[in-house]
Design a protein around this motif. Structure first.
Motif, short mmCIF file in Angstrom:
data_model
loop_
_atom_site.label_atom_id
_atom_site.label_comp_id
_atom_site.label_asym_id
_atom_site.label_seq_id
_atom_site.Cartn_x
_atom_site.Cartn_y
_atom_site.Cartn_z
N LEU A 63 0.94 -1.08 0.08
CA LEU A 63 0.19 -0.15 -0.02
C LEU A 63 0.89 1.06 0.13
O LEU A 63 0.58 2.55 -0.22
CB LEU A 63 -0.69 0.16 1.37
N PHE A 64 2.18 1.50 0.71
CA PHE A 64 2.79 1.88 0.80
C PHE A 64 4.57 2.17 0.00
O PHE A 64 5.17 1.16 0.59
CB PHE A 64 3.46 2.69 1.96
N SER A 65 4.29 3.27 -1.01
CA SER A 65 5.67 3.39 -1.59
C SER A 65 6.90 4.45 -1.17
O SER A 65 6.19 5.11 -0.41
CB SER A 65 5.60 3.30 -3.33
N LYS A 66 8.30 4.66 -2.02
CA LYS A 66 8.77 5.20 -1.63
C LYS A 66 8.37 6.85 -1.80
O LYS A 66 8.91 7.61 -0.84
CB LYS A 66 10.15 4.84 -1.76
N SER A 67 7.55 6.74 -2.31
CA SER A 67 7.95 8.62 -2.33
C SER A 67 6.27 8.96 -2.06
O SER A 67 5.90 10.27 -2.89
CB SER A 67 7.34 8.07 -4.93
N ASP A 68 5.58 7.23 -1.72
CA ASP A 68 4.08 8.42 -1.21
C ASP A 68 4.16 9.14 -0.40
O ASP A 68 4.88 8.83 0.80
CB ASP A 68 3.36 7.21 -1.34
N GLU A 69 3.11 10.84 0.06
CA GLU A 69 2.95 10.81 0.81
C GLU A 69 2.18 10.06 2.35
O GLU A 69 0.79 10.32 1.53
CB GLU A 69 2.27 12.58 0.35
N ILE A 70 2.45 9.97 3.38
CA ILE A 70 2.22 9.68 4.50
C ILE A 70 1.83 10.72 5.42
O ILE A 70 3.06 11.11 5.80
CB ILE A 70 3.04 8.81 4.31
N GLU A 71 0.32 10.13 5.95
CA GLU A 71 -0.34 11.56 7.67
C GLU A 71 -0.49 9.23 7.90
O GLU A 71 -0.66 9.24 7.94
CB GLU A 71 -1.09 11.47 7.12
N VAL A 72 0.39 10.44 9.05
CA VAL A 72 -0.08 9.01 9.98
C VAL A 72 -0.84 9.85 11.14
O VAL A 72 -0.28 11.25 11.99
CB VAL A 72 1.13 8.57 10.69
#
Length: 218
Positions: A63-72
């Motif tokens: 679901l998550f790759s290196k270039s993705d913007e992530i919010e936790v």
């Protein structure tokens, strides 16, 4: 904090039951009919924890790759008169400016009284998130002797909601038993269901509210 969730998923809050009942939520069971304890009840079943951790990380990697913007979004549940430490920022986030973290608090009613929820929204990336350690800590959270440990004293529960703002995906691992996933894109959703068909088939219904009371050895 919730504007993105409302616009992309129609989610008004991150309560467990709200996510369970949401039309976009996919329940996942990491394993079924396996105990975290060995038959004698005096030692942990290490293969159980290894399997749960591997499944949880496999879903994350998809679901998550290196270039993705992530919010936790982190929800910390604690008594109203207690100010819990936020050492999870130091443990699981690298190069994070604490002054840019959004924070809010609200009360939650329980049968035995009221509980305060301190909620934090952290913008990050895969390279800044210590996700292997975080996922392992989530799977260990109901078993206090096991490390890494998620909760500290005076905190009844800590929940992490991982949001991929690039691909519009929500991933919530509630404990060692399983997770909830919401995927907006139908092509990605179909691909995900095909890849993780074995653990999706086991999830006949959403598992009840995560158990806050700690489980321990006899």
């Amino acid at each position: 904090m919730y504007q993105y969730l409302r616009s992309q998923f129609g989610i008004e809050n991150l309560q467990h039951q709200t996510l369970c009942q949401h039309k976009m939520t996919i329940p996942i069971v990491f394993q079924k009919e396996t105990s975290p304890f060995k038959n004698n009840g005096y030692s942990y079943n290490e293969s159980y924890f290894h399997h749960a951790n591997c499944e949880a990380q496999a879903v994350f990697n998809t679901l998550f790759s290196k270039s993705d913007e992530i919010e936790v979004i982190v929800s910390v549940y604690h008594p109203p008169d207690i100010h819990p430490k936020v050492d999870f920022i130091r443990k699981y986030f690298k190069e994070t400016n604490k002054y840019q973290i959004k924070h809010r608090q609200f009360m939650q009613s329980l049968e035995e009284g009221e509980e305060l929820v301190s909620q934090y929204a952290i913008q990050t990336g895969r390279h800044q998130l210590c996700y292997p350690e975080l996922i392992q800590a989530i799977c260990n959270q109901d078993f206090p002797p096991r490390l890494p440990r998620l909760k500290n004293r005076n905190v009844s529960s800590v929940r992490f909601y991982l949001i991929n703002r690039t691909k519009h995906v929500l991933y919530y691992i509630y404990d060692d038993r399983g997770a909830l996933v919401a995927i907006q894109d139908q092509v990605q959703l179909k691909k995900f269901k095909k890849e993780f068909n074995s653990i999706l088939e086991q999830a006949e219904k959403c598992i009840e509210e995560p158990i806050i009371n700690n489980k321990s050895l006899k």
